[in-house]
Motif scaffolding. Structure first.
Motif, PDB file in Angstrom:
ATOM      1  N   ASN A  65       0.833  -1.215   0.000  1.00 41.41           N
ATOM      2  CA  ASN A  65       0.000   0.000   0.000  1.00 41.41           C
ATOM      3  C   ASN A  65       0.868   1.266   0.000  1.00 41.41           C
ATOM      4  OD1 ASN A  65      -2.332  -1.561   0.040  1.00 41.41           O
ATOM      5  ND2 ASN A  65      -2.284  -1.717   2.264  1.00 41.41           N
ATOM      6  N   GLU A  66       1.656   1.388  -1.034  1.00 40.30           N
ATOM      7  CA  GLU A  66       2.628   2.488  -1.100  1.00 40.30           C
ATOM      8  C   GLU A  66       2.309   3.480  -2.212  1.00 40.30           C
ATOM      9  OE1 GLU A  66       4.754   3.280   1.006  1.00 40.30           O
ATOM     10  OE2 GLU A  66       5.531   1.503   2.040  1.00 40.30           O
ATOM     11  N   GLU A  67       1.019   3.654  -2.532  1.00 45.92           N
ATOM     12  CA  GLU A  67       0.697   4.545  -3.657  1.00 45.92           C
ATOM     13  C   GLU A  67       1.184   5.970  -3.429  1.00 45.92           C
ATOM     14  OE1 GLU A  67      -3.412   5.429  -4.407  1.00 45.92           O
ATOM     15  OE2 GLU A  67      -3.980   5.080  -2.332  1.00 45.92           O
ATOM     16  N   PHE A  68       1.294   6.380  -2.183  1.00 45.97           N
ATOM     17  CA  PHE A  68       1.712   7.769  -1.930  1.00 45.97           C
ATOM     18  C   PHE A  68       3.226   7.932  -1.822  1.00 45.97           C
ATOM     19  CE2 PHE A  68      -2.641   7.546  -0.153  1.00 45.97           C
ATOM     20  CZ  PHE A  68      -3.235   8.378  -1.102  1.00 45.97           C
ATOM     21  N   ARG A  69       3.921   6.961  -1.223  1.00 47.04           N
ATOM     22  CA  ARG A  69       5.368   7.136  -1.003  1.00 47.04           C
ATOM     23  C   ARG A  69       6.197   6.655  -2.191  1.00 47.04           C
ATOM     24  NH1 ARG A  69       6.823   5.321   5.015  1.00 47.04           N
ATOM     25  NH2 ARG A  69       6.350   3.224   4.276  1.00 47.04           N
ATOM     26  N   LEU A  70       5.610   5.749  -2.968  1.00 48.06           N
ATOM     27  CA  LEU A  70       6.396   5.132  -4.048  1.00 48.06           C
ATOM     28  C   LEU A  70       6.735   6.067  -5.221  1.00 48.06           C
ATOM     29  CD1 LEU A  70       7.675   2.407  -4.413  1.00 48.06           C
ATOM     30  CD2 LEU A  70       5.551   1.576  -5.446  1.00 48.06           C
ATOM     31  N   PRO A  71       5.820   6.973  -5.642  1.00 48.61           N
ATOM     32  CA  PRO A  71       6.152   7.796  -6.817  1.00 48.61           C
ATOM     33  C   PRO A  71       7.461   8.574  -6.667  1.00 48.61           C
ATOM     34  CG  PRO A  71       3.820   7.974  -6.327  1.00 48.61           C
ATOM     35  CD  PRO A  71       4.426   7.192  -5.201  1.00 48.61           C
ATOM     36  N   ARG A  72       7.627   9.256  -5.548  1.00 50.63           N
ATOM     37  CA  ARG A  72       8.854  10.038  -5.347  1.00 50.63           C
ATOM     38  C   ARG A  72      10.067   9.105  -5.294  1.00 50.63           C
ATOM     39  NH1 ARG A  72      10.802  10.528  -0.310  1.00 50.63           N
ATOM     40  NH2 ARG A  72      12.421  12.064   0.152  1.00 50.63           N
ATOM     41  N   THR A  73       9.888   7.962  -4.647  1.00 47.38           N
ATOM     42  CA  THR A  73      11.000   7.014  -4.510  1.00 47.38           C
ATOM     43  C   THR A  73      11.414   6.472  -5.870  1.00 47.38           C
ATOM     44  OG1 THR A  73      10.277   6.444  -2.308  1.00 47.38           O
ATOM     45  CG2 THR A  73      11.650   4.818  -3.433  1.00 47.38           C
ATOM     46  N   LEU A  74      10.438   6.098  -6.681  1.00 49.69           N
ATOM     47  CA  LEU A  74      10.777   5.577  -8.019  1.00 49.69           C
ATOM     48  C   LEU A  74      11.402   6.666  -8.881  1.00 49.69           C
ATOM     49  CD1 LEU A  74       7.769   3.176  -8.765  1.00 49.69           C
ATOM     50  CD2 LEU A  74      10.174   2.562  -8.425  1.00 49.69           C
ATOM     51  N   GLU A  75      10.832   7.857  -8.812  1.00 46.21           N
ATOM     52  CA  GLU A  75      11.391   8.975  -9.595  1.00 46.21           C
ATOM     53  C   GLU A  75      12.875   9.174  -9.281  1.00 46.21           C
ATOM     54  OE1 GLU A  75       9.372  12.843  -8.975  1.00 46.21           O
ATOM     55  OE2 GLU A  75       7.690  11.722  -9.866  1.00 46.21           O
ATOM     56  N   ARG A  76      13.169   9.290  -7.994  1.00 46.72           N
ATOM     57  CA  ARG A  76      14.563   9.564  -7.594  1.00 46.72           C
ATOM     58  C   ARG A  76      15.474   8.388  -7.879  1.00 46.72           C
ATOM     59  NH1 ARG A  76      14.704  13.406  -2.288  1.00 46.72           N
ATOM     60  NH2 ARG A  76      13.196  14.877  -3.090  1.00 46.72           N
ATOM     61  N   VAL A 100      22.261  -7.874  -5.732  1.00 44.00           N
ATOM     62  CA  VAL A 100      20.831  -7.654  -5.518  1.00 44.00           C
ATOM     63  C   VAL A 100      20.663  -7.015  -4.147  1.00 44.00           C
ATOM     64  CG1 VAL A 100      20.410  -9.951  -4.513  1.00 44.00           C
ATOM     65  CG2 VAL A 100      18.571  -8.774  -5.705  1.00 44.00           C
ATOM     66  N   GLY A 101      19.648  -6.211  -4.009  1.00 43.52           N
ATOM     67  CA  GLY A 101      19.447  -5.590  -2.701  1.00 43.52           C
ATOM     68  C   GLY A 101      18.043  -5.041  -2.596  1.00 43.52           C
ATOM     69  N   PHE A 102      17.731  -4.553  -1.415  1.00 41.92           N
ATOM     70  CA  PHE A 102      16.412  -3.919  -1.282  1.00 41.92           C
ATOM     71  C   PHE A 102      16.541  -2.568  -0.597  1.00 41.92           C
ATOM     72  CE2 PHE A 102      15.374  -4.015   3.211  1.00 41.92           C
ATOM     73  CZ  PHE A 102      16.203  -4.996   3.709  1.00 41.92           C
ATOM     74  N   MET A 103      15.595  -1.730  -0.908  1.00 41.25           N
ATOM     75  CA  MET A 103      15.453  -0.458  -0.200  1.00 41.25           C
ATOM     76  C   MET A 103      13.972  -0.242   0.057  1.00 41.25           C
ATOM     77  SD  MET A 103      16.410   2.027  -3.377  1.00 41.25           S
ATOM     78  CE  MET A 103      15.292   3.381  -3.062  1.00 41.25           C
ATOM     79  N   ASP A 104      13.661   0.484   1.133  1.00 41.84           N
ATOM     80  CA  ASP A 104      12.270   0.693   1.489  1.00 41.84           C
ATOM     81  C   ASP A 104      11.625   1.752   0.598  1.00 41.84           C
ATOM     82  OD1 ASP A 104      12.519  -1.184   3.437  1.00 41.84           O
ATOM     83  OD2 ASP A 104      12.640   0.237   5.105  1.00 41.84           O
ATOM     84  N   ALA A 105      10.310   1.634   0.456  1.00 40.95           N
ATOM     85  CA  ALA A 105       9.575   2.546  -0.425  1.00 40.95           C
ATOM     86  C   ALA A 105       9.548   3.978   0.096  1.00 40.95           C
ATOM     87  CB  ALA A 105       8.139   2.043  -0.589  1.00 40.95           C
ATOM     88  N   ASP A 106       9.889   4.169   1.376  1.00 43.61           N
ATOM     89  CA  ASP A 106       9.831   5.543   1.906  1.00 43.61           C
ATOM     90  C   ASP A 106      11.096   6.346   1.614  1.00 43.61           C
ATOM     91  OD1 ASP A 106      11.542   4.237   3.628  1.00 43.61           O
ATOM     92  OD2 ASP A 106      10.318   4.513   5.427  1.00 43.61           O
ATOM     93  N   VAL A 132      10.232   9.150   7.486  1.00 44.97           N
ATOM     94  CA  VAL A 132       9.199   9.577   6.537  1.00 44.97           C
ATOM     95  C   VAL A 132       7.852   9.078   7.053  1.00 44.97           C
ATOM     96  CG1 VAL A 132       8.412   9.387   4.134  1.00 44.97           C
ATOM     97  CG2 VAL A 132      10.863   9.367   4.646  1.00 44.97           C
ATOM     98  N   GLY A 133       6.838   9.949   7.061  1.00 37.18           N
ATOM     99  CA  GLY A 133       5.514   9.556   7.552  1.00 37.18           C
ATOM    100  C   GLY A 133       4.908   8.455   6.683  1.00 37.18           C
ATOM    101  N   GLY A 134       3.835   7.832   7.186  1.00 39.85           N
ATOM    102  CA  GLY A 134       3.133   6.820   6.400  1.00 39.85           C
ATOM    103  C   GLY A 134       3.691   5.431   6.601  1.00 39.85           C
ATOM    104  N   SER A 135       4.347   5.189   7.749  1.00 36.74           N
ATOM    105  CA  SER A 135       4.956   3.884   8.008  1.00 36.74           C
ATOM    106  C   SER A 135       3.917   2.758   7.963  1.00 36.74           C
ATOM    107  CB  SER A 135       5.619   3.914   9.385  1.00 36.74           C
ATOM    108  OG  SER A 135       6.098   2.640   9.717  1.00 36.74           O
ATOM    109  N   THR A 136       4.344   1.597   7.465  1.00 37.98           N
ATOM    110  CA  THR A 136       3.477   0.412   7.496  1.00 37.98           C
ATOM    111  C   THR A 136       3.756  -0.428   8.743  1.00 37.98           C
ATOM    112  OG1 THR A 136       5.076  -0.965   6.305  1.00 37.98           O
ATOM    113  CG2 THR A 136       3.477   0.248   4.963  1.00 37.98           C
ATOM    114  N   PHE A 137       4.709   0.030   9.562  1.00 35.42           N
ATOM    115  CA  PHE A 137       5.131  -0.750  10.731  1.00 35.42           C
ATOM    116  C   PHE A 137       4.249  -0.408  11.924  1.00 35.42           C
ATOM    117  CE2 PHE A 137       7.634  -1.692  14.470  1.00 35.42           C
ATOM    118  CZ  PHE A 137       8.266  -2.882  14.149  1.00 35.42           C
TER     119      PHE A 137
END
Ligand SMILES: Nc1nc2c(ncn2[C@@H]2O[C@H](COP(=O)(O)OP(=O)(O)OP(=O)(O)O)[C@@H](O)[C@H]2O)c(=O)[nH]1
Ligand SMILES: [Mg+2]
Length: 279
Positions: A6-17, A82-88, A201-206
């Motif tokens: 449920n990252e529709e709000f935080r993901l756009p900026r993250t993907l852009e950058r 390979v690695g991961f980063m959070d959507a925020d 960053v606000g909007g945590s899923t935790f």
């Protein structure tokens, strides 16, 4: 890999950058978003970023949880790293500039840490999360004493090595990375920590209660299931800048990078009495 729930709000900026950063790098790359349960527009957001110079993929995963999602993403990879980063984007994507040369230099895992001397918090977490995070760090030390921050959402690995420890991994939730690191450490792999400038960053899923309690109980599971845990009782963190030059292609030594030495060779199978005495 970006695990996303449920990252529709935080993901756009993250993907852009992220895509803008990757587009100017000398290496090839791809972004994979792993979504296993979103009920918002996360999938649409991801699809709107496809078609550019950096491939963007969206994959699903039958099992719920951040850990399941990252594991599934890692197992589908055929890249060198390979690695991961959070959507925020709490850890800036530019941290990759420190990570990639270290992987090329021979480290198996390079992870961001908020607790190294030169790390900084541009926007700190609230008090409850800080206290909870401190308590979890203490618990995590019983599993992996040498890592200063097992929970920062930015970790990269050599792909075959991390894939080798995934089939034995059990944790589907937020503490999955502690388990992966612990298995790598005990298999003798080198893990490096790099300091991060971290932004809350606000909007945590935790959810501190639900996920927090689960993280603690998962730590006990990891403790019980990770073989050779008694080999790792004492702190193994050293500032060892020269270790980075030893592998040949590494960049100039950076005293802010922490090298975590591989665990000692595994002892013969331990009986319960030995373990009690070791603690
Ligand atoms: N695919 C997937 N991703 C998840 C799940 N739970 C959390 N995530 C993702 O995991 C990442 C980290 O979650 P955050 O909400 O930032 O939580 P956190 O970083 O642990 O805690 P904060 O410090 O509050 O940000 C985000 O990209 C989430 O979307 C899940 O069940 N499935
Ligand atoms: Mg976060």
């Amino acid at each position: 890999m970006i695990p996303a729930l449920n990252e529709e709000f935080r993901l756009p900026r993250t993907l852009e950058r992220t895509l803008a950063h990757l587009a100017v790098q000398p290496y090839s790359s791809a972004v994979v978003v792993v979504d296993n349960g979103s009920v918002d527009r996360t999938a649409e957001v991801v699809r709107s970023f496809t078609g550019g110079s950096i491939p963007v993929h969206l994959i699903g995963c039958a099992r719920r949880g951040k850990g399941s999602a990252v594991r599934r993403g890692f197992l589908t990879s055929r890249s060198r790293f390979v690695g991961f980063m959070d959507a925020d984007l709490a850890t800036p994507v530019e941290t990759l500039d420190a990570v990639v040369p270290l992987l090329e230099g021979g480290a198996t895992a390079v992870i961001a840490s908020r607790h190294l001397r030169t790390a900084a918090r541009a926007v700190p977490q609230g008090t409850v999360r800080r206290l909870g995070g401190g308590a979890f760090r203490l618990a995590a030390r019983s599993v992996l004493p040498s890592v200063s921050d097992s929970q920062c959402g930015f970790k990269f690995f050599r792909t075959p090595e991390v894939q080798a420890v995934l089939p034995d991994s059990l944790v589907d939730g937020f503490s999955f990375d502690l388990e992966i690191l612990s298995r790598l450490h005990r298999s003798g792999h080198r893990i490096l920590e790099v300091p991060v400038v971290w932004t809350d960053v606000g909007g945590s899923t935790f959810n501190p209660v639900r996920h927090g309690l689960r993280s603690f109980s998962d730590t006990i599971r990891i403790h019980r299931s990770t073989p050779g845990r008694a080999a790792c009782q004492s702190p193994r963190v050293v500032i060892e800048p020269t270790a980075l030059t030893a592998v040949g292609e590494a960049p100039p030594p950076d005293p802010t990078i922490t090298t975590i030495l591989p665990a000692e060779p595994l002892p013969a199978p331990l009986d319960p009495m030995t373990l009690t005495e070791a603690r």
